[in-house]
Write a protein that holds these residues in place. Structure first.
Motif, PDB file in Angstrom:
ATOM      1  N   ALA A 195      21.159  46.013  41.422  1.00 17.51           N
ATOM      2  CA  ALA A 195      22.051  47.840  41.693  1.00 17.51           C
ATOM      3  C   ALA A 195      21.765  47.323  43.411  1.00 17.51           C
ATOM      4  CB  ALA A 195      21.172  48.568  40.937  1.00 17.51           C
ATOM      5  N   THR A 196      20.596  47.395  43.881  1.00 21.32           N
ATOM      6  CA  THR A 196      20.248  47.723  45.613  1.00 21.32           C
ATOM      7  C   THR A 196      21.177  47.057  45.796  1.00 21.32           C
ATOM      8  OG1 THR A 196      18.417  46.082  45.599  1.00 21.32           O
ATOM      9  CG2 THR A 196      17.875  48.652  45.188  1.00 21.32           C
ATOM     10  N   MET A 197      21.501  44.978  45.764  1.00 19.11           N
ATOM     11  CA  MET A 197      21.978  44.107  46.346  1.00 19.11           C
ATOM     12  C   MET A 197      23.250  43.959  46.350  1.00 19.11           C
ATOM     13  SD  MET A 197      21.750  41.672  48.127  1.00 19.11           S
ATOM     14  CE  MET A 197      20.117  40.840  48.439  1.00 19.11           C
ATOM     15  N   GLY A 198      23.781  44.719  44.991  1.00 14.70           N
ATOM     16  CA  GLY A 198      25.320  44.391  44.504  1.00 14.70           C
ATOM     17  C   GLY A 198      25.632  46.042  45.392  1.00 14.70           C
ATOM     18  N   SER A 199      25.199  47.066  45.618  1.00 16.08           N
ATOM     19  CA  SER A 199      25.683  48.675  46.527  1.00 16.08           C
ATOM     20  C   SER A 199      25.602  48.494  48.177  1.00 16.08           C
ATOM     21  CB  SER A 199      24.944  49.195  46.203  1.00 16.08           C
ATOM     22  OG  SER A 199      25.138  50.679  46.186  1.00 16.08           O
ATOM     23  N   GLY A 200      24.849  47.764  48.509  1.00 20.02           N
ATOM     24  CA  GLY A 200      24.386  47.522  49.444  1.00 20.02           C
ATOM     25  C   GLY A 200      24.898  46.413  50.003  1.00 20.02           C
ATOM     26  N   PHE A 201      26.084  45.715  49.404  1.00 19.51           N
ATOM     27  CA  PHE A 201      27.103  44.737  49.553  1.00 19.51           C
ATOM     28  C   PHE A 201      28.436  45.712  49.661  1.00 19.51           C
ATOM     29  CE2 PHE A 201      30.892  42.189  47.512  1.00 19.51           C
ATOM     30  CZ  PHE A 201      30.337  41.874  48.470  1.00 19.51           C
ATOM     31  N   ALA A 202      28.484  46.729  48.869  1.00 20.05           N
ATOM     32  CA  ALA A 202      29.935  47.559  48.453  1.00 20.05           C
ATOM     33  C   ALA A 202      30.038  48.535  49.828  1.00 20.05           C
ATOM     34  CB  ALA A 202      29.684  47.961  47.515  1.00 20.05           C
ATOM     35  N   ALA A 204      28.698  47.871  52.407  1.00 20.32           N
ATOM     36  CA  ALA A 204      28.370  47.088  54.030  1.00 20.32           C
ATOM     37  C   ALA A 204      30.242  46.976  54.381  1.00 20.32           C
ATOM     38  CB  ALA A 204      27.917  45.819  53.681  1.00 20.32           C
ATOM     39  N   LEU A 205      31.182  46.091  52.871  1.00 15.88           N
ATOM     40  CA  LEU A 205      32.578  45.820  53.039  1.00 15.88           C
ATOM     41  C   LEU A 205      33.144  47.085  53.098  1.00 15.88           C
ATOM     42  CD1 LEU A 205      35.018  44.469  51.771  1.00 15.88           C
ATOM     43  CD2 LEU A 205      35.202  45.183  49.593  1.00 15.88           C
ATOM     44  N   MET A 206      32.327  48.211  52.840  1.00 15.40           N
ATOM     45  CA  MET A 206      33.250  50.267  53.024  1.00 15.40           C
ATOM     46  C   MET A 206      33.473  50.235  54.273  1.00 15.40           C
ATOM     47  SD  MET A 206      33.519  51.820  49.629  1.00 15.40           S
ATOM     48  CE  MET A 206      31.534  52.367  49.375  1.00 15.40           C
ATOM     49  N   GLY A 207      31.770  49.598  54.885  1.00 15.55           N
ATOM     50  CA  GLY A 207      32.193  49.908  56.809  1.00 15.55           C
ATOM     51  C   GLY A 207      33.401  48.836  57.242  1.00 15.55           C
ATOM     52  N   TRP A 294      29.242  53.263  60.121  1.00 16.10           N
ATOM     53  CA  TRP A 294      27.584  53.963  60.191  1.00 16.10           C
ATOM     54  C   TRP A 294      27.257  54.715  59.253  1.00 16.10           C
ATOM     55  CZ3 TRP A 294      24.776  50.156  61.680  1.00 16.10           C
ATOM     56  CH2 TRP A 294      25.217  49.701  63.189  1.00 16.10           C
ATOM     57  N   LEU A 295      28.099  55.183  58.229  1.00 21.20           N
ATOM     58  CA  LEU A 295      28.354  56.325  57.448  1.00 21.20           C
ATOM     59  C   LEU A 295      28.298  55.127  56.021  1.00 21.20           C
ATOM     60  CD1 LEU A 295      28.177  58.944  55.710  1.00 21.20           C
ATOM     61  CD2 LEU A 295      30.902  59.076  56.477  1.00 21.20           C
ATOM     62  N   PHE A 296      28.707  53.615  56.119  1.00 19.89           N
ATOM     63  CA  PHE A 296      28.482  52.693  55.307  1.00 19.89           C
ATOM     64  C   PHE A 296      27.210  52.174  54.868  1.00 19.89           C
ATOM     65  CE2 PHE A 296      32.416  53.954  54.691  1.00 19.89           C
ATOM     66  CZ  PHE A 296      32.537  54.996  53.432  1.00 19.89           C
ATOM     67  N   TRP A 297      27.652  51.676  56.607  1.00 19.44           N
ATOM     68  CA  TRP A 297      26.296  50.533  57.372  1.00 19.44           C
ATOM     69  C   TRP A 297      24.753  51.204  57.044  1.00 19.44           C
ATOM     70  CZ3 TRP A 297      29.276  47.943  61.517  1.00 19.44           C
ATOM     71  CH2 TRP A 297      30.242  47.644  60.852  1.00 19.44           C
ATOM     72  N   ILE A 298      24.721  52.078  56.956  1.00 19.88           N
ATOM     73  CA  ILE A 298      22.887  52.013  57.177  1.00 19.88           C
ATOM     74  C   ILE A 298      22.470  52.274  55.784  1.00 19.88           C
ATOM     75  CG2 ILE A 298      21.934  54.556  57.516  1.00 19.88           C
ATOM     76  CD1 ILE A 298      23.420  54.684  60.033  1.00 19.88           C
ATOM     77  N   PRO A 299      23.181  53.683  54.631  1.00 21.72           N
ATOM     78  CA  PRO A 299      22.977  53.067  53.719  1.00 21.72           C
ATOM     79  C   PRO A 299      22.927  51.781  53.265  1.00 21.72           C
ATOM     80  CG  PRO A 299      24.930  54.439  53.939  1.00 21.72           C
ATOM     81  CD  PRO A 299      24.558  53.970  55.397  1.00 21.72           C
ATOM     82  N   ALA A 300      23.093  50.699  53.603  1.00 18.91           N
ATOM     83  CA  ALA A 300      23.368  49.229  52.875  1.00 18.91           C
ATOM     84  C   ALA A 300      21.774  48.695  53.063  1.00 18.91           C
ATOM     85  CB  ALA A 300      24.677  48.258  53.784  1.00 18.91           C
ATOM     86  N   GLY A 301      21.839  48.661  54.872  1.00 15.50           N
ATOM     87  CA  GLY A 301      20.576  48.311  55.570  1.00 15.50           C
ATOM     88  C   GLY A 301      18.955  49.237  54.583  1.00 15.50           C
ATOM     89  N   ILE A 302      19.176  49.950  54.229  1.00 19.33           N
ATOM     90  CA  ILE A 302      18.879  50.824  53.477  1.00 19.33           C
ATOM     91  C   ILE A 302      18.225  50.116  52.266  1.00 19.33           C
ATOM     92  CG2 ILE A 302      17.349  53.244  52.501  1.00 19.33           C
ATOM     93  CD1 ILE A 302      17.979  54.425  55.457  1.00 19.33           C
ATOM     94  N   LEU A 303      19.129  49.938  51.117  1.00 19.19           N
ATOM     95  CA  LEU A 303      19.113  49.088  49.728  1.00 19.19           C
ATOM     96  C   LEU A 303      18.918  47.804  49.933  1.00 19.19           C
ATOM     97  CD1 LEU A 303      22.652  51.340  48.817  1.00 19.19           C
ATOM     98  CD2 LEU A 303      20.150  51.281  47.478  1.00 19.19           C
ATOM     99  N   TRP A 304      19.161  47.072  51.358  1.00 20.01           N
ATOM    100  CA  TRP A 304      18.076  45.619  50.767  1.00 20.01           C
ATOM    101  C   TRP A 304      16.676  45.613  51.178  1.00 20.01           C
ATOM    102  CZ3 TRP A 304      23.074  44.342  54.288  1.00 20.01           C
ATOM    103  CH2 TRP A 304      24.502  44.021  53.406  1.00 20.01           C
ATOM    104  N   ILE A 305      16.198  46.974  51.959  1.00 20.79           N
ATOM    105  CA  ILE A 305      14.797  46.864  52.225  1.00 20.79           C
ATOM    106  C   ILE A 305      14.305  47.212  51.226  1.00 20.79           C
ATOM    107  CG2 ILE A 305      13.826  48.590  53.019  1.00 20.79           C
ATOM    108  CD1 ILE A 305      14.573  48.320  55.775  1.00 20.79           C
TER     109      ILE A 305
END
Length: 571
Positions: A195-202, A204-207, A294-305
């Motif tokens: 979940a965290t890896m896949g949602s982070g990827f999605a 990042a794509l939207m960003g 950044w609205l998408f990239w910041i959550p993506a980075g947190i999810l990968w952490i």
């Protein structure tokens, strides 16, 4: 990013006369709208500091403002001042105080003594904390799409947002048919990592699409609907994972409190999505042409952490962490033979209590998103998010994420505590009480639309508290109680699938029926839709919630006395 009309333009047939004026073609070279300065608004000045506008003449940078500063009254131009912004600490402080108070109250409640050692309790905390925060930030990466509905470059319109979220909700609900069984087979630890890896990827794509304008040959609406659908597929592993793992770590008599913790996690995620998401946009989208990647990239980075933290700390059951497993007291026979996926699916769908819970949660899905997704639009349309309206009318809509967070935390934790300590771990009685609040609230909004729209914000706070409490009790707690540890994944999948059937219905209904905040003006540039501020156009909002709340209330009463028994039965 091109508009849908630009990406997929088609010539209008010349042979079709019409008496109605032609809709002006949308332009892409529109200047940003001039800012309106309102009396009582807070502004900051580089020399004079913070002040309050007394009077304003004109708009934008050339406006002449009379401002009351600490040093006295000054006349300044619009160009020399900026609107005041709340700091994150202003919001985080009341949330932190509330969590501390609730923690003290929970600690002081009578203990459910099950013989757990101190070492076990510490390891359980280390297990569910990163898992739970992963779920909170999955919410951040899910509802951030709402903040992408805006007037900046590439932002979604209300209609586009309704379509994107509706498609994502449908995918989320259908995904449980596959992801519920997969979670039961693979375990919640593996699926929270997915979940965290896949949602982070999605995200990042939207960003990437937001900053580049590259929609891969699709219209923006279709492109974001596809990307958000990918996100929602991975998101659908989240709730299943957290309930699956915690079903093995919490006895039935402890799960009400866990359901309250589940409500806290949801509420924190909503705060990050709405208030932190809004601040991300405010800080990064400051000039014409800026995009909201950044609205998408910041959550993506947190999810990968949190992917890394979950990999390190989360385990499926106590024995995986060096502690003995124990009798959970739920609907699972110790000697029950393994069933096929189809057998489990049939068993759960024919279970009288789980089936009723599923339909209650369908109502919850409709009502939860009706409040969270469209309440903020209602406040904007009627100008209730303007501080000049006064504290009582504007506070809720100015601080939507923080207020929703506090309401959800309060509703979730106390619903769980009352369920365990007053109703002997029965989840339906407290759900019925909370649905009663939902029904009364929806009915109250109807006259308030005409009498005092500003008071609706406080009604919505009570409804948010109630609906998040219900969701925590039923999806996070009752599903594990009645299905048992082995079948928790499929039970949560079925129930949360029904939740998102309700979410899908409301998204398309309100997206089509509620007035758009912006329309194309005569000059081809966006303008405020005058129909959006007409309260009569918002009557469908509470009117659609009333029958749904009534059905949920009646179904909760139907299973008032239901209890989990060994073997998955209920009586």
């Amino acid at each position: 990013m091109p508009s849908d009309a630009e990406a997929q333009s088609q010539p209008a047939p010349s042979s079709a006369p019409s008496s109605a004026p032609a809709t002006p073609e949308a332009r892409t070279d529109c200047p940003p709208p001039a800012k309106s300065w309102k009396p009582k608004a807070c502004v900051t000045h580089a020399e004079h500091g913070k002040g309050t506008i007394i009077a304003a003449t004109g708009k934008g940078d050339t406006a002449e403002l009379i401002v009351e500063f600490d040093s006295g009254q000054k006349t300044v131009t619009g160009k020399s001042v900026k609107a005041c912004k709340r700091s994150l600490s202003d919001d985080l402080l009341p949330i932190g105080i509330l969590i501390v108070v609730i923690t003290v109250v929970i600690i002081r409640l009578p203990k459910v003594e099950l013989g757990h050692t101190t070492a076990f309790r510490k390891r359980r905390l280390l297990n569910w904390l990163p898992l739970g925060l992963s779920y909170s930030f999955l919410y951040f990466g899910r509802y951030n799409i709402k903040m992408f509905q805006g007037e900046f470059e590439g932002g979604l319109t209300a209609a586009q947002y309704g379509t994107v979220f509706g498609v994502g909700s449908a995918v989320y609900g259908l995904s449980f048919l596959l992801n519920g069984p997969l979670t039961d087979r693979w375990g919640g630890r593996r699926t929270i990592l997915i979940a965290t890896m896949g949602s982070g990827f999605a995200n990042a794509l939207m960003g990437y699409m937001a900053i580049s304008g590259n929609t891969f040959g699709m219209t923006p609406t279709v492109a974001f609907a596809v990307a958000f659908a990918i996100n929602m597929y991975f998101q659908s592993f989240g709730a299943v994972s957290i309930v699956k793992v915690n079903a093995a770590w919490f006895h039935l008599r402890e799960r009400g409190t866990f359901g309250g913790i589940f409500g806290i996690l949801i509420s924190l995620g909503l705060y990050f999505a709405y208030d932190v998401g809004k601040r991300i946009v405010e800080l990064t989208v400051t000039e014409k042409g800026d995009t909201a990647q950044w609205l998408f990239w910041i959550p993506a980075g947190i999810l990968w952490i949190f992917f890394v933290l979950s990999y390190i700390f989360v385990r499926n059951q106590p024995s995986d962490a060096g502690h003995p497993n124990f009798d959970l007291g739920d609907g699972q026979k110790a000697d029950e033979k393994p069933l096929t996926v189809v057998q489990v699916f049939v068993k759960l769908l024919t279970h009288p209590v789980i089936l009723v819970i599923s339909f209650i949660e369908l109502c919850s899905g409709f009502l939860r998103q009706a409040i969270l997704q469209w309440g903020v639009d209602f406040g904007k349309a009627l100008g209730l998010n303007d501080e000049t309206k006064g504290w009582f009318d504007s506070f809720v809509f100015q601080n939507w994420g923080m207020v929703s967070c506090i309401a959800g935390i309060t509703g979730g934790i106390f619903a769980g505590a009352i369920s365990d300590h007053l109703f002997q771990s029965r989840r339906s009685p407290i759900s019925a009480v909370l649905y009663g609040i939902m029904l009364v609230g929806a009915i109250a909004i109807v006259p308030l639309l005409s009498v005092h729209p500003g008071a609706i914000g406080w009604v919505v706070v009570a409804m948010s508290m109630a609906i998040i409490g219900v969701h925590g009790m039923l999806t996070a707690t009752a599903s594990a109680d009645f299905a048992g540890k082995k079948n928790t994944g499929m039970a949560v999948g079925i129930i949360d699938g029904f939740v998102y059937v309700g979410s899908t219905v409301q998204s398309f209904l309100y997206g089509a029926m509620l007035p758009a905040s912006k329309i194309t003006g005569p000059d081809g540039c966006p303008m405020t839709n005058p129909e959006a501020s007409n309260v009569s156009n918002w009557m469908i909002w509470p009117a659609a919630m009333i029958p749904v709340a009534l059905v949920g209330f009646a179904l909760s009463l139907k299973i008032w006395n239901a209890r989990a028994t060994k073997g998955g039965g209920g009586h």
